[in-house]
Structures are given as C-alpha cells and as structure tokens.
Write an enzyme that holds these catalytic residues in place. Sequence first.
Site, PDB file in Angstrom:
ATOM      1  N   HIS A  31      72.890  29.685 -64.186  1.00 33.95           N
ATOM      2  CA  HIS A  31      73.090  28.222 -64.440  1.00 33.95           C
ATOM      3  C   HIS A  31      71.518  27.544 -65.080  1.00 33.95           C
ATOM      4  CE1 HIS A  31      76.517  28.332 -61.392  1.00 33.95           C
ATOM      5  NE2 HIS A  31      77.030  28.896 -62.558  1.00 33.95           N
ATOM      6  N   ARG A  40      80.602  36.539 -67.379  1.00 33.28           N
ATOM      7  CA  ARG A  40      81.273  36.143 -68.403  1.00 33.28           C
ATOM      8  C   ARG A  40      81.912  36.845 -68.799  1.00 33.28           C
ATOM      9  NH1 ARG A  40      76.749  32.328 -68.259  1.00 33.28           N
ATOM     10  NH2 ARG A  40      76.734  29.826 -67.131  1.00 33.28           N
ATOM     11  N   LYS A  70      74.952  32.525 -72.439  1.00 34.71           N
ATOM     12  CA  LYS A  70      74.957  30.679 -72.858  1.00 34.71           C
ATOM     13  C   LYS A  70      74.112  30.549 -73.754  1.00 34.71           C
ATOM     14  CE  LYS A  70      78.550  27.430 -71.385  1.00 34.71           C
ATOM     15  NZ  LYS A  70      78.106  27.154 -70.375  1.00 34.71           N
ATOM     16  N   ARG A  80      84.359  35.647 -60.942  1.00 35.18           N
ATOM     17  CA  ARG A  80      82.685  34.364 -61.036  1.00 35.18           C
ATOM     18  C   ARG A  80      82.697  33.480 -59.692  1.00 35.18           C
ATOM     19  NH1 ARG A  80      77.827  33.961 -64.074  1.00 35.18           N
ATOM     20  NH2 ARG A  80      77.625  31.546 -64.933  1.00 35.18           N
ATOM     21  N   HIS A  84      87.171  34.110 -65.328  1.00 32.75           N
ATOM     22  CA  HIS A  84      85.954  32.881 -64.517  1.00 32.75           C
ATOM     23  C   HIS A  84      86.578  32.777 -62.924  1.00 32.75           C
ATOM     24  CE1 HIS A  84      82.707  31.144 -66.290  1.00 32.75           C
ATOM     25  NE2 HIS A  84      82.291  29.880 -65.817  1.00 32.75           N
ATOM     26  N   TYR A 102      79.705  24.250 -55.677  1.00 33.73           N
ATOM     27  CA  TYR A 102      80.184  25.443 -55.076  1.00 33.73           C
ATOM     28  C   TYR A 102      79.554  25.497 -53.548  1.00 33.73           C
ATOM     29  CZ  TYR A 102      80.613  28.712 -58.996  1.00 33.73           C
ATOM     30  OH  TYR A 102      81.117  28.741 -59.846  1.00 33.73           O
TER      31      TYR A 102
END
Length: 413
Positions: free
Chosen positions: A384, A263, A287, A361, A358, A393
């Site tokens: 994730h 990110r 994150k 990514r 992004h 996806y």
Amino acid sequence: MKITRNGAVTALPGCSGGGPLVSHLDRFATFLASEGYAATTVHVKCTLVAELSLWLKRHKVPLAKLDDQGLQQFHVGRRRRGVAQRGDVATTQQLLTFLRGIGCARVVSPPIDRSAVGKLTRDFEQFLRSERGLSPSTLINYLPIVRRFLTERFPGKTLRVAQLCPQDLHHFILGQVQRVSRTYAKLTVTALRSFLRFLLQRGAINTNLAAAVPGVAHWRLSHLPKSLPPEQVERLLEFCDRDTPVGQRDYAILLLLARLGLRAGEVVEMNLEDLDWEAGEILVRGKGQRLARLPLPREVGAALAHYLRHVRPMCSTRRVFIRSRAPQHGFASPVAVCDVVRRALQRAGLNPEFKGAHLLRHSLATELLRRGASLDEIGQLLRHQQPTTTQIYAKVDIVALRRIAPPWPGSAS
C-alpha cells in the site's frame, strides 16, 4: 489432409485449384501448431483457408489487398450457402493477422478522428502516457469519459474549452451518477479532474476547475473487508484438482493470492524473469507500474517450480501463466484470475458474498492482523502506498473495537 507432428500441411484435398493462399498454408499450419492447437483443429482451419484461397482466385482479389471487408464478403457468401460454422470468422481474422505479421497483407491503421474532440483527446492521452506514466488500462478507462464529456458539452459546436464552468461539470456528473455504478461514478470524477488539470497546465483554461468537480459519496472505511476464515482458505486450496494440468496451474495462482496477497493483475503481468530462484524472491509489477520484491515462500516456490517444469507449455510468451486452451498466450486480463478463484470456491462448496481474487488478499490481511501483525507490516506486504489504505483492516478486530466503543445511550450499564 495430412499434418506432420509439427503441424505442417503435406496434402490438402480441394486445394488443387490453387489461389494466392496455397503457398502460405504450410507456414500457417505450423504457426497454429506452435500456438497449441490440436492437429484436428489445424486441419479444420486450414481447410477453411483453402476455401478462402479459391474464393480470392475466383474474385480476382490479390493477397496484398485482402482486408476485413473482403473477409466479410467471403463469410456472407458462406452463410447464404448454409455452410458457415462457428469459429470461421475468428479463423480468418487469425489468418489475416498472421499474413500481416509476415508482410503479405497490408496493415490497415485505424481511422484517426480528425475532429477537435479527437485531437484534444489524443493530446490528453499523450500527456497521461508520457508525463504521468499511466498504464494502458488506465487510459482505456479515462479517455472514453473525457470524450463523452466534450461531446455532450460541445455537440456539433466549435470546441471552446475556455468557456467551461463548474455548472458544466456538475451537470455531466449528475447525469452519470444516475445511470452508472458508484464505483464508475468515482472513476468519472477522477478522469475529469485529471483532464482539467491537463487543460490548466497547457493554458487552455485559466481557472483550476478540477477543484470544482464534486465528489461522489463513497466512504473509504464504511464497510468491512470481505474475507474468508483461515480454515476456508485451506479448504479452497485443498479442493484444487492437482491431478490435472489446469489444476496444477490454478493451485500455483491461488497460492500467490493467498500467501502473498497479490492482486489479479499482478499475477497476469508476472514474467519468467521476475522469479529469482537463487535469491528466493519474486518481482511484483504493481499498480502505477511500481516494482516490489517479495520473499518467495517455500510452498509457493514449489508449486511454481512444478508448474513451470511439468505443466507450462513451450511457447514464445514470457508470461508465467498461460491459457489452458489455444492459442497459448498469457491471460488476457485480470478477469481470468478472478475466474480461477470463482471456480475454486465452487469446488470447495464455499459461497461468500464476494468471489473475486481480492477475497484472498483481504483474507491474508485479516488473518495477519488476528495473529498480531501491525497495520504497518500488513501495508508493507500488500504494498500500500498510503497508510490510510490499510486502516480498513483495523475494523475486523471486533473484540478490540467493542472494548473502545462507548455504550449506546439508554442501554443497560
């Protein structure tokens, strides 16, 4: 004015009149040189400081009392005389920060909001920081929303949060969604729910009002992830101007985005100690302040090593990626990384609908899926926390989706 190689001032015409700043000019010039400013820029800045020094002497302002208000008066006078230049205000603010750092000017603390709303907001901030461990960027997003809600609900009145009811929440959110983006509306809902849980935990309310906060319709899997095909990703990298220092830095950044799916904020937060050359790994600060180690591909490692050895300037910050212009600090925000991607897309002649960091990514995840990687493997690479985050996806494999999609009613069999 004469400046030595390290930026020190040895002579400054017009400074014979003295003033309280004269004795600090040499040290300030050395500081500017260490920040990466060119000698000519150091000259311009120090000339302005010498003028300020004379102004302080004429107005009998001691250096210990120099503050933002005094600087404002100095600039008003220069504008009246028509001698103000672009960047003057920034230079004097830079000087004031420098003087405070060496203890020669008083540090003025920002005024504290003593109101009931201000106190409750600070308590909530402390709760988020100490008990929830949220990042400063999250606090910056949450606190203004909570303050706005309390101010609108109790305008000029005594703060009685025990009187809050679901109608208050609905009224505020409906007013917000009419004037902000859907993404910000979702943020508003999240911030309010967190605040209401905080109130319930400390006993300020007796009902779990967080459950009464309505959601904002923004379906998680309602869109296809924006991505570039592999050939366009390679074109993006190929058109990076690696003959310039900025191009070499940007190439390393783009590889981190394209090969590891980092990110933008993770690139900004990367420190020198996060690169483990012996193990061939990179520590990613993700994150929620979560840390993860990823293998460092040879191509990415080579670009990073070249940047660090031949391009990155010598400076005090531990951040890996440094601004190309003075002051030589790390990037201020993830926006700078998104700007790197936008410039690269423009050079390559690519014009996708989405142009942020992004994009690369999503492109990596999409290509891995097409090569046969499972959603679990993609989720591990992208770090994730929830499997549902990776499910978006699954929609990019249009051929597989057509095989399982039922025929449209009335269509030819």
